[in-house]
Design an enzyme around this catalytic site. Structure first.
Site, PDB file in Angstrom:
ATOM      1  N   ARG A 172      -3.901   4.024   4.763  1.00  0.00           N
ATOM      2  CA  ARG A 172      -3.324   3.068   3.988  1.00  0.00           C
ATOM      3  C   ARG A 172      -2.533   2.231   4.914  1.00  0.00           C
ATOM      4  NH1 ARG A 172       0.989   2.236  -0.537  1.00  0.00           N
ATOM      5  NH2 ARG A 172       0.304   0.256  -1.126  1.00  0.00           N
ATOM      6  N   MET A 186       8.377   3.392 -18.194  1.00  0.00           N
ATOM      7  CA  MET A 186       7.996   2.833 -19.378  1.00  0.00           C
ATOM      8  C   MET A 186       8.109   3.627 -20.705  1.00  0.00           C
ATOM      9  SD  MET A 186       6.908   0.143 -20.742  1.00  0.00           S
ATOM     10  CE  MET A 186       6.339  -1.016 -19.716  1.00  0.00           C
ATOM     11  N   HIS A 224      -2.110  -4.162  -3.605  1.00  0.00           N
ATOM     12  CA  HIS A 224      -2.986  -3.029  -4.024  1.00  0.00           C
ATOM     13  C   HIS A 224      -4.438  -3.438  -4.293  1.00  0.00           C
ATOM     14  CE1 HIS A 224       0.920  -3.023  -7.280  1.00  0.00           C
ATOM     15  NE2 HIS A 224       0.914  -2.001  -6.102  1.00  0.00           N
ATOM     16  N   GLU A 275      -7.007   5.185  -5.298  1.00  0.00           N
ATOM     17  CA  GLU A 275      -6.728   4.761  -4.020  1.00  0.00           C
ATOM     18  C   GLU A 275      -7.350   5.567  -2.836  1.00  0.00           C
ATOM     19  OE1 GLU A 275      -2.834   3.158  -5.478  1.00  0.00           O
ATOM     20  OE2 GLU A 275      -3.402   1.832  -4.294  1.00  0.00           O
ATOM     21  N   HIS A 307      -3.321  -3.885 -12.609  1.00  0.00           N
ATOM     22  CA  HIS A 307      -2.781  -2.660 -12.079  1.00  0.00           C
ATOM     23  C   HIS A 307      -1.276  -2.577 -12.383  1.00  0.00           C
ATOM     24  CE1 HIS A 307      -2.383   0.363  -8.423  1.00  0.00           C
ATOM     25  NE2 HIS A 307      -1.086  -0.058  -8.650  1.00  0.00           N
ATOM     26  N   ASN A 346      -0.992   7.984   3.416  1.00  0.00           N
ATOM     27  CA  ASN A 346      -0.392   7.120   2.823  1.00  0.00           C
ATOM     28  C   ASN A 346       1.235   7.162   3.280  1.00  0.00           C
ATOM     29  OD1 ASN A 346       0.899   4.994   1.493  1.00  0.00           O
ATOM     30  ND2 ASN A 346      -0.093   5.489  -0.416  1.00  0.00           N
ATOM     31  N   LYS A 384       2.188  10.662   1.691  1.00  0.00           N
ATOM     32  CA  LYS A 384       1.379  11.231   0.733  1.00  0.00           C
ATOM     33  C   LYS A 384      -0.095  11.452   1.413  1.00  0.00           C
ATOM     34  CE  LYS A 384       2.784   8.410  -3.100  1.00  0.00           C
ATOM     35  NZ  LYS A 384       2.280   7.317  -3.691  1.00  0.00           N
ATOM     36  N   ASN A 441      -1.435   5.196 -18.954  1.00  0.00           N
ATOM     37  CA  ASN A 441      -0.784   5.781 -19.767  1.00  0.00           C
ATOM     38  C   ASN A 441      -0.241   5.414 -21.069  1.00  0.00           C
ATOM     39  OD1 ASN A 441      -1.358   8.698 -18.451  1.00  0.00           O
ATOM     40  ND2 ASN A 441      -0.134   7.449 -16.752  1.00  0.00           N
TER      41      ASN A 441
END
Ligand code: AMP
Length: 403
Positions: free
Chosen positions: A96, A288, A185, A389, A213, A12, A19, A339
């Site tokens: 990806r 968050m 996504h 993914e 997502h 990716n 990644k 989470n």
């Protein structure tokens, strides 16, 4: 006789990062995972976790000039674990690719024609597709004999009906510039909607799912019987939900106003809406966890940012309920969705009329497994379904090369 190769390397490639995961598809296990960040800077960093050997995480810091240097460093790490890219056990490399336009509805074996088409889509994905192309070319140079497969973020959304995908603007102008809703996504929405069906003990063709997502980037999709019928991201990933740094939906006239009244250039407006908006624009934080901490301390800007985020989520839940007619499940996924229990609780609060609710005890459970958080017997199953993914890309890649 040598056994058929069963390993897939998933890459990716971002503009300054790569990644990667190496998976063994026959044994259904991950052999190694890692990340290279800040490619092209003095402070490049590679973090490699050799899962197959159970060895400790290895971190390398030091300049990596480009993707070529980064991938060579990754290859060296894998080789040190006896998992080198020269291994005959490697079946393919799965990439990806963010934007596949309308042409690519399935995973695709990459050749020069395919690469040209991905290049042709750079104007609609200027941040992502060039990095994906660089990653592909670098991997091709390392293993020219190996199938390289592109798995497109847009592919899952190509089933959207024309009336959901087309913007209500002049058709000739839209078509000349390939302006329409593509959605992103898609690999995650595909994986999560299917995994949600399995959690309910059903075939994907039997269920209607709204997938939320919610990561730093965020998108919603309406999936009817396994096919995407609408999604919140559009021509680019800017549209839709409130995100970490992106505004999501906004009156397009805001952009003319910023140009005419504030004297901002197109690039400055682009940067404002993509990088300095969303949660970070509203309260200065896009994480968050930090926002919840500030709310607990009585911070008003953080509380308002949270309320705006939740309000937008509810609007999409209502809209997609109407689009689908019948909703069997709502699935929360990605960093926030998996989470942040308070986000899930707030998004569902007051939606009993739509048959949606969250059980407080179930919602509080922390787990890496897909799970239901709705009360027993609820009309709509509300679930937390961790996305994967890389696994989805590996499975699609392997399926194509072994077909
Ligand atoms: P992703 O883009 O899917 O990696 O999601 C990243 C985002 O997930 C972060 O910016 C955080 O806002 C959020 N996140 C990650 N872990 C948590 C957590 N434990 N609680 C709340 N939010 C989280």
């Amino acid at each position: 006789m040598t056994a058929n190769p069963t390993r897939v390397l998933v890459l990716n490639s971002g503009s300054s990062s790569v990644k990667y995961q190496l998976l063994d598809m026959a044994e259904s296990r991950r052999l190694a995972v890692g990340l290279v960040e800040r490619i092209g800077e003095e402070t490049s960093r590679l973090v490699h976790t050799p899962l197959a050997t159970g060895g400790a995480r290895r971190v390398h810091e030091g300049p990596m000039a480009d993707h070529d240097a980064a991938l060579k460093a990754v290859a060296a790490e894998l080789a040190a674990d006896g998992l080198g890219l020269d291994s005959p056990q490697l079946a393919a490399i799965g990439h990806r690719v963010v934007h596949g336009g309308l042409k690519f509805t399935e995973p695709t074996v990459i050749d020069e024609v395919v690469l040209k088409e991905i290049e042709r889509l750079v104007p609609v994905a200027p941040l992502h597709n060039p990095a994906n192309i660089t990653g592909i070319r670098t991997a091709q140079a390392l293993r020219p004999d190996l199938p390289q497969i592109a798995v497109f973020d847009t592919a899952f959304h190509t089933t959207m009906p024309e009336y959901a995908a087309r913007y209500a603007i002049d058709v000739a102008t839209a078509d000349a510039h390939r302006i329409r809703r593509y959605g992103f996504h898609g690999t995650s929405h595909a994986y999560v909607s299917r995994r949600t069906a399995r959690l309910l003990g059903k075939d994907p063709s039997e269920v209607n799912v709204i997938v939320l997502h919610l990561g730093n980037g965020a998108s919603a999709s309406a999936v009817a019987g396994g096919r995407c019928v609408d999604t919140s991201m559009g021509l680019t990933p800017l549209e839709g939900l409130v995100m970490g740094t992106r505004s999501g939906d906004i009156d397009p006239a805001v952009t003319f106003h910023l140009k005419r009244v504030a004297g901002m250039s197109a690039d400055e407006i682009d940067e404002l809406l993509n990088k300095r908006s969303g949660l970070v624009g509203l309260c200065g934080d896009n994480d968050m966890r930090e926002i919840r901490r500030r709310i607990d301390e009585g911070d008003k800007a953080a509380a308002l940012a949270f309320d705006i985020y939740i309000h937008r989520l509810k609007k999409y839940l209502g809209a997609y309920t109407a689009v689908l007619g019948r909703v069997d499940a709502v699935a929360f996924t990605a960093g926030v969705g998996e989470n942040a229990a308070p986000v899930r609780a707030a998004a569902m609060a007051g939606l009993e009329g739509l048959g949606m609710a969250v059980d407080a005890d179930r919602n509080a459970v922390r787990s890496d497994e897909p799970r239901l958080i709705s009360p027993e017997g609820a009309r709509v199953a509300v679930a937390v379904v961790p996305t994967d993914e890389e696994l989805e890309i590996a499975q699609q890649t392997y399926a194509l090369v072994t077909a």
